[in-house]
Design an enzyme around this catalytic site. Structure first.
Site, short mmCIF file in Angstrom:
data_model
loop_
_atom_site.label_atom_id
_atom_site.label_comp_id
_atom_site.label_asym_id
_atom_site.label_seq_id
_atom_site.Cartn_x
_atom_site.Cartn_y
_atom_site.Cartn_z
N ARG A 149 0.83 -1.21 0.00
CA ARG A 149 0.00 0.00 0.00
C ARG A 149 0.86 1.26 0.00
O ARG A 149 0.54 2.25 -0.65
CB ARG A 149 -0.96 -0.02 1.20
CG ARG A 149 -2.03 1.05 1.10
CD ARG A 149 -3.08 0.88 2.17
NE ARG A 149 -2.52 1.00 3.50
CZ ARG A 149 -3.19 0.76 4.63
NH1 ARG A 149 -4.45 0.36 4.58
NH2 ARG A 149 -2.60 0.91 5.80
N LYS A 182 -2.65 6.70 1.72
CA LYS A 182 -2.40 7.03 3.13
C LYS A 182 -1.37 8.14 3.15
O LYS A 182 -0.17 7.89 3.02
CB LYS A 182 -1.90 5.78 3.87
CG LYS A 182 -2.23 5.80 5.34
CD LYS A 182 -2.08 4.44 5.97
CE LYS A 182 -2.36 4.47 7.44
NZ LYS A 182 -3.78 4.67 7.77
N GLU A 191 -15.84 7.10 4.49
CA GLU A 191 -15.18 6.59 5.68
C GLU A 191 -15.04 7.73 6.68
O GLU A 191 -15.57 8.82 6.45
CB GLU A 191 -13.80 6.01 5.33
CG GLU A 191 -12.85 7.01 4.67
CD GLU A 191 -11.44 6.46 4.47
OE1 GLU A 191 -11.02 5.54 5.19
OE2 GLU A 191 -10.74 7.00 3.60
C1 LIG Z 1 -4.96 3.97 7.94
C2 LIG Z 1 -6.31 4.35 7.50
C3 LIG Z 1 -7.41 3.48 7.61
C4 LIG Z 1 -7.28 2.11 8.24
O1 LIG Z 1 -6.47 1.22 7.51
P1 LIG Z 1 -5.78 -0.02 8.20
O2 LIG Z 1 -4.90 -0.59 7.14
O3 LIG Z 1 -6.86 -0.96 8.59
O4 LIG Z 1 -5.03 0.49 9.37
C5 LIG Z 1 -8.62 3.90 7.12
N1 LIG Z 1 -8.79 5.12 6.56
C6 LIG Z 1 -7.75 5.99 6.45
C7 LIG Z 1 -8.00 7.32 5.82
C8 LIG Z 1 -6.49 5.64 6.91
O5 LIG Z 1 -5.49 6.51 6.80
#
Ligand SMILES: *Cc1c(COP(=O)(O)O)cnc(C)c1O
Length: 341
Positions: free
Chosen positions: A82, A184, A220
């Site tokens: 990722r 991210k 989200e």
């Molecule tokens: C890190 C993150 C998540 C959660 O992802 P995981 O891989 O489960 O930790 C969800 N939404 C956003 C915007 C994130 O930065």
């Protein structure tokens, strides 16, 4: 070697400086060997690309101490992949996957005394990050990059334990329309801060973001994905190209299907249909899966009756199974657990 003497049960989600961090440097088209450092500070020029043009991405995962005293981490290969995707979107050179995993293991091993004891509810949070390092004033990607990993012991993200969360829906959006909503990166977090502060100032735990084009579909929260449970016990999760593909969500979907025998649907979820769901949960590395009791959408109150009784909810079953796998109490699918030796 001895586990640090901290009051683990009182840990929140804050930064505590640990002994070692990892650093690798990219220059002249290649990454150097990389090494552990003791200095937590980074010195860079005032015109560094990260400071002027926000060229930076990050990852987040955890190391856990198991009941039999081993230290493990959860699916770091997916974090590596990722981060490479995030980097590519911001025109940064990906950090090689095998080196990423090796660096995570080395950094946790060096800080093993900071991994909280089994049963404390705390864990060692691992934060790999990467940024444009050299001085850039004309708009171009940087030429030099740093890849770093810091670790910090953390307690549960939502201090409430299993008290259901309360969300609101503001009219504020994050940076999704420009096509970076799925990565991210600090830029998405910077763009979510106003909505976050809006929610907190009104007594809510988080803001629920909707799709930037029509504001009718569930996306989200600032740092966690949604899972919903229907009245006939199906798992439903929003499908969108502008949300972060959560590793926790992908793992919970697998757990729901393969461990709990549930049906799972990944599809568009409309705000209008939210009241039909029995349960709502927020999932991510930090949140694991935390039940949401209600969402206030402007003047409309949406309740999730199943989330009000977390003890016998599907959300709790998912939580128990996933954390059981992560802590070595339930057998994990092949390749999910990496032992730190
Ligand atoms: C890190 C993150 C998540 C959660 O992802 P995981 O891989 O489960 O930790 C969800 N939404 C956003 C915007 C994130 O930065």
């Amino acid at each position: 070697m001895a586990i640090k003497n901290l009051d683990w049960s009182k840990l929140g989600f804050g930064y505590i400086q640990t002994d070692y961090r990892y650093e690798a440097h990219y220059k002249d088209g290649k990454w150097d060997e990389g090494k552990l450092l003791t200095d937590p500070n980074i010195v860079m020029n005032e015109c560094a690309c990260v400071l002027q043009y926000a060229q930076t991405v990050f990852e987040g995962l955890k190391a856990y101490r198991t009941e039999d005293g081993r230290i493990v981490t959860f699916r770091p290969d997916l974090n590596a992949e990722r981060m490479a995707d995030s980097a590519e979107t911001l025109v940064m050179p990906p950090y090689p996957k095998d080196k990423f995993i090796e660096a995570v293991i080395k950094t946790v091993k060096a800080n093993e005394d900071w991994v909280p004891p089994f049963g404390s509810g705390a864990s060692l949070y691992i934060r790999p990050f990467m940024f444009g390092y050299d001085s850039i004033i004309g708009v171009t990607p940087a030429n030099e990059y740093k890849f770093r990993i810091l670790t910090t012991p953390v307690g549960p993200y939502f201090k409430l334990g299993f008290k259901p969360l309360q969300l609101c829906v503001s009219d504020l959006n994050r940076a999704a329309p420009n096509g970076t909503g799925h990565i991210k990166a600090g830029l998405n977090y910077a763009m979510s801060l106003r909505a976050h502060e809006f929610a907190h100032s009104r007594g809510f735990d988080e803001n629920m973001f909707t799709d930037p084009a029509t504001s009718t579909k569930v996306e989200e929260t600032g740092g966690a994905n949604f899972l919903f449970i229907t009245k006939d016990n199906k798992v439903v999760t929003p499908k969108s190209s502008s949300i972060l593909p959560s590793i926790t969500r992908r793992s919970l979907i697998y757990v729901a299907k393969e461990y709990l025998g549930m049906e799972v649907e990944e599809r568009e979820v409309f705000v209008e249909e939210l009241a039909d769901f029995k349960e709502c949960g927020l999932c991510g590395t930090a949140a694991v899966i935390s039940p949401v009791g209600k969402i206030i959408d402007h003047d409309k109150l949406i309740m999730f009756p199943g989330s009000e009784h977390p003890e016998d909810s599907v959300t709790n079953k998912l939580y128990q199974t996933l954390t059981g796998i992560q802590m070595g109490k339930i057998e994990a699918p092949e390749g999910w657990i990496y032992e730190i030796k």
